[in-house]
Design a protein around this motif. Structure first.
Motif, PDB file in Angstrom:
ATOM      1  N   PRO A  24      31.256   9.348  49.229  1.00  0.00           N
ATOM      2  CA  PRO A  24      32.063   8.745  48.303  1.00  0.00           C
ATOM      3  C   PRO A  24      33.546   9.283  48.595  1.00  0.00           C
ATOM      4  O   PRO A  24      33.614  10.277  49.183  1.00  0.00           O
ATOM      5  CB  PRO A  24      31.380   9.386  46.972  1.00  0.00           C
ATOM      6  CG  PRO A  24      30.652  10.632  47.463  1.00  0.00           C
ATOM      7  CD  PRO A  24      30.215  10.459  48.954  1.00  0.00           C
ATOM      8  N   SER A  25      34.411   8.528  47.894  1.00  0.00           N
ATOM      9  CA  SER A  25      35.763   8.773  48.183  1.00  0.00           C
ATOM     10  C   SER A  25      36.199  10.171  47.349  1.00  0.00           C
ATOM     11  O   SER A  25      35.582  10.582  46.485  1.00  0.00           O
ATOM     12  CB  SER A  25      36.488   7.721  47.830  1.00  0.00           C
ATOM     13  OG  SER A  25      36.596   7.629  46.337  1.00  0.00           O
ATOM     14  N   SER A  76      20.952   6.087  47.662  1.00  0.00           N
ATOM     15  CA  SER A  76      20.187   4.940  46.932  1.00  0.00           C
ATOM     16  C   SER A  76      21.101   4.581  45.798  1.00  0.00           C
ATOM     17  O   SER A  76      20.567   4.666  44.523  1.00  0.00           O
ATOM     18  CB  SER A  76      18.852   5.452  46.534  1.00  0.00           C
ATOM     19  OG  SER A  76      17.988   5.705  47.531  1.00  0.00           O
ATOM     20  N   GLY A  77      22.344   4.330  45.777  1.00  0.00           N
ATOM     21  CA  GLY A  77      23.186   4.137  44.988  1.00  0.00           C
ATOM     22  C   GLY A  77      23.692   5.198  43.650  1.00  0.00           C
ATOM     23  O   GLY A  77      24.215   4.684  42.862  1.00  0.00           O
ATOM     24  N   THR A  78      23.403   6.409  44.080  1.00  0.00           N
ATOM     25  CA  THR A  78      23.715   7.366  43.377  1.00  0.00           C
ATOM     26  C   THR A  78      24.582   8.341  44.028  1.00  0.00           C
ATOM     27  O   THR A  78      24.359   8.971  45.279  1.00  0.00           O
ATOM     28  CB  THR A  78      22.564   8.122  42.887  1.00  0.00           C
ATOM     29  OG1 THR A  78      21.715   7.247  42.024  1.00  0.00           O
ATOM     30  CG2 THR A  78      22.705   9.473  42.104  1.00  0.00           C
ATOM     31  N   THR A 101      24.384  20.741  40.663  1.00  0.00           N
ATOM     32  CA  THR A 101      24.008  19.355  41.400  1.00  0.00           C
ATOM     33  C   THR A 101      24.499  18.164  40.327  1.00  0.00           C
ATOM     34  O   THR A 101      23.855  18.084  39.346  1.00  0.00           O
ATOM     35  CB  THR A 101      22.645  19.511  41.878  1.00  0.00           C
ATOM     36  OG1 THR A 101      22.408  20.404  42.812  1.00  0.00           O
ATOM     37  CG2 THR A 101      22.512  17.880  42.753  1.00  0.00           C
ATOM     38  N   VAL A 102      25.278  17.561  40.650  1.00  0.00           N
ATOM     39  CA  VAL A 102      25.772  16.312  39.752  1.00  0.00           C
ATOM     40  C   VAL A 102      25.310  14.969  40.486  1.00  0.00           C
ATOM     41  O   VAL A 102      25.665  14.897  41.733  1.00  0.00           O
ATOM     42  CB  VAL A 102      27.150  16.415  39.511  1.00  0.00           C
ATOM     43  CG1 VAL A 102      27.524  15.319  38.419  1.00  0.00           C
ATOM     44  CG2 VAL A 102      27.781  17.671  38.786  1.00  0.00           C
ATOM     45  N   ARG A 103      24.652  14.282  39.858  1.00  0.00           N
ATOM     46  CA  ARG A 103      24.411  12.796  40.072  1.00  0.00           C
ATOM     47  C   ARG A 103      24.936  11.677  39.289  1.00  0.00           C
ATOM     48  O   ARG A 103      24.794  12.109  38.039  1.00  0.00           O
ATOM     49  CB  ARG A 103      22.742  12.728  40.261  1.00  0.00           C
ATOM     50  CG  ARG A 103      22.060  13.674  41.144  1.00  0.00           C
ATOM     51  CD  ARG A 103      20.580  13.248  41.190  1.00  0.00           C
ATOM     52  NE  ARG A 103      19.934  14.195  42.259  1.00  0.00           N
ATOM     53  CZ  ARG A 103      19.751  15.475  42.051  1.00  0.00           C
ATOM     54  NH1 ARG A 103      20.008  16.165  41.058  1.00  0.00           N
ATOM     55  NH2 ARG A 103      19.030  16.113  43.008  1.00  0.00           N
ATOM     56  N   ALA A 104      25.495  10.727  39.737  1.00  0.00           N
ATOM     57  CA  ALA A 104      26.021   9.874  38.951  1.00  0.00           C
ATOM     58  C   ALA A 104      25.979   8.274  39.575  1.00  0.00           C
ATOM     59  O   ALA A 104      26.111   8.455  40.938  1.00  0.00           O
ATOM     60  CB  ALA A 104      27.752  10.079  38.808  1.00  0.00           C
ATOM     61  N   ASP A 105      26.043   7.298  39.025  1.00  0.00           N
ATOM     62  CA  ASP A 105      25.982   5.974  39.464  1.00  0.00           C
ATOM     63  C   ASP A 105      27.355   5.782  40.391  1.00  0.00           C
ATOM     64  O   ASP A 105      28.171   6.008  39.968  1.00  0.00           O
ATOM     65  CB  ASP A 105      25.915   4.987  38.293  1.00  0.00           C
ATOM     66  CG  ASP A 105      25.787   3.795  38.613  1.00  0.00           C
ATOM     67  OD1 ASP A 105      26.788   2.681  38.983  1.00  0.00           O
ATOM     68  OD2 ASP A 105      24.802   3.070  38.857  1.00  0.00           O
ATOM     69  N   ALA A 106      26.985   5.125  41.432  1.00  0.00           N
ATOM     70  CA  ALA A 106      28.015   5.195  42.343  1.00  0.00           C
ATOM     71  C   ALA A 106      28.901   4.012  41.986  1.00  0.00           C
ATOM     72  O   ALA A 106      30.009   4.246  42.488  1.00  0.00           O
ATOM     73  CB  ALA A 106      27.322   4.748  43.814  1.00  0.00           C
ATOM     74  N   GLU A 107      28.591   3.140  41.162  1.00  0.00           N
ATOM     75  CA  GLU A 107      29.540   2.050  40.751  1.00  0.00           C
ATOM     76  C   GLU A 107      30.196   2.604  39.525  1.00  0.00           C
ATOM     77  O   GLU A 107      31.459   2.373  39.652  1.00  0.00           O
ATOM     78  CB  GLU A 107      28.982   0.647  40.435  1.00  0.00           C
ATOM     79  CG  GLU A 107      28.049  -0.004  41.576  1.00  0.00           C
ATOM     80  CD  GLU A 107      28.792  -0.454  42.820  1.00  0.00           C
ATOM     81  OE1 GLU A 107      29.962  -1.509  42.177  1.00  0.00           O
ATOM     82  OE2 GLU A 107      28.678  -0.501  43.817  1.00  0.00           O
ATOM     83  N   THR A 108      29.684   2.928  38.592  1.00  0.00           N
ATOM     84  CA  THR A 108      30.192   3.106  37.278  1.00  0.00           C
ATOM     85  C   THR A 108      30.506   4.442  36.985  1.00  0.00           C
ATOM     86  O   THR A 108      31.463   4.970  36.179  1.00  0.00           O
ATOM     87  CB  THR A 108      29.271   2.777  36.256  1.00  0.00           C
ATOM     88  OG1 THR A 108      27.924   3.482  36.073  1.00  0.00           O
ATOM     89  CG2 THR A 108      28.766   1.482  36.270  1.00  0.00           C
ATOM     90  N   HIS A 109      30.103   5.432  37.842  1.00  0.00           N
ATOM     91  CA  HIS A 109      30.379   6.864  37.947  1.00  0.00           C
ATOM     92  C   HIS A 109      29.820   7.419  36.494  1.00  0.00           C
ATOM     93  O   HIS A 109      30.090   8.589  36.068  1.00  0.00           O
ATOM     94  CB  HIS A 109      32.017   7.301  38.103  1.00  0.00           C
ATOM     95  CG  HIS A 109      32.550   6.956  39.319  1.00  0.00           C
ATOM     96  ND1 HIS A 109      33.848   6.996  39.336  1.00  0.00           N
ATOM     97  CD2 HIS A 109      31.845   6.383  40.263  1.00  0.00           C
ATOM     98  CE1 HIS A 109      34.061   6.502  40.549  1.00  0.00           C
ATOM     99  NE2 HIS A 109      32.779   6.138  41.162  1.00  0.00           N
ATOM    100  N   GLU A 110      28.933   6.805  35.857  1.00  0.00           N
ATOM    101  CA  GLU A 110      28.173   7.398  34.736  1.00  0.00           C
ATOM    102  C   GLU A 110      27.181   8.472  35.185  1.00  0.00           C
ATOM    103  O   GLU A 110      26.469   8.132  36.089  1.00  0.00           O
ATOM    104  CB  GLU A 110      27.329   6.212  33.894  1.00  0.00           C
ATOM    105  CG  GLU A 110      26.843   6.500  32.633  1.00  0.00           C
ATOM    106  CD  GLU A 110      25.992   5.689  32.014  1.00  0.00           C
ATOM    107  OE1 GLU A 110      25.124   5.967  31.424  1.00  0.00           O
ATOM    108  OE2 GLU A 110      26.240   4.401  32.214  1.00  0.00           O
ATOM    109  N   ILE A 111      27.469   9.452  34.630  1.00  0.00           N
ATOM    110  CA  ILE A 111      26.430  10.634  35.026  1.00  0.00           C
ATOM    111  C   ILE A 111      25.091  10.479  34.410  1.00  0.00           C
ATOM    112  O   ILE A 111      24.724  10.046  33.638  1.00  0.00           O
ATOM    113  CB  ILE A 111      26.856  12.071  34.003  1.00  0.00           C
ATOM    114  CG1 ILE A 111      28.284  12.278  34.345  1.00  0.00           C
ATOM    115  CG2 ILE A 111      26.119  13.149  34.399  1.00  0.00           C
ATOM    116  CD1 ILE A 111      28.781  12.664  35.888  1.00  0.00           C
ATOM    117  N   GLU A 112      24.191  10.712  35.503  1.00  0.00           N
ATOM    118  CA  GLU A 112      22.816  10.626  35.523  1.00  0.00           C
ATOM    119  C   GLU A 112      22.000  12.014  35.334  1.00  0.00           C
ATOM    120  O   GLU A 112      21.288  12.076  34.433  1.00  0.00           O
ATOM    121  CB  GLU A 112      22.144   9.991  36.757  1.00  0.00           C
ATOM    122  CG  GLU A 112      22.693   8.619  36.907  1.00  0.00           C
ATOM    123  CD  GLU A 112      22.345   7.731  38.155  1.00  0.00           C
ATOM    124  OE1 GLU A 112      21.805   8.736  39.139  1.00  0.00           O
ATOM    125  OE2 GLU A 112      22.656   6.741  38.383  1.00  0.00           O
TER     126      GLU A 112
END
Length: 121
Positions: A24-25, A76-78, A101-112
């Motif tokens: 990711p950027s 996988s998009g995260t 460990t932080v996981r977030a949606d790659a499009e919206t950056h919403e935290i999973e």
């Protein structure tokens, strides 16, 4: 007896068949970590296994305040970001470590999810 090719057979690998993990950027990583830092430690997305070494809310905010993430990647998009720091625990002769460990949606950056762990090394 058949011969299985090994690293020293002199055959060049087919680099076209290799895949890489997308990265990711820097802006995306900063955004994701900022979103994670704004969460309350009681949020459904936060799992804290700090074992009483540090309060989860302190771990969440301090660790993500000025993070130096290692190996951010997109799986996988995260977006998955790893952060770790040394933790000094008063009265203990050994250093500890706090990790997130932080996981977030790659499009919206919403935290999973945010997984916090503190341990004595």
């Amino acid at each position: 007896m058949s011969h299985t090719p090994t690293w020293n057979t002199g055959v060049s690998p087919d680099f076209g068949s290799l895949s890489t993990v997308p990265i990711p950027s820097d802006d995306a990583v900063r955004d994701v970590l900022g979103e994670a830092r704004s969460l309350d430690s009681d949020a459904d997305a936060v799992t804290a296994n700090t074992h009483g070494l540090v309060p989860p809310n302190v771990a969440l905010h301090d660790l993500l305040f000025n993070p130096e993430p290692t190996r951010p990647e997109i799986i996988s998009g995260t977006i998955v970001v790893y952060v770790a720091e040394t933790l000094h625990v008063e009265g203990r002769d050994r250093q500890g470590v706090i990790r997130a460990t932080v996981r977030a949606d790659a499009e919206t950056h919403e935290i999973e999810s945010v997984e916090l762990t503190a341990e004595i090394a």
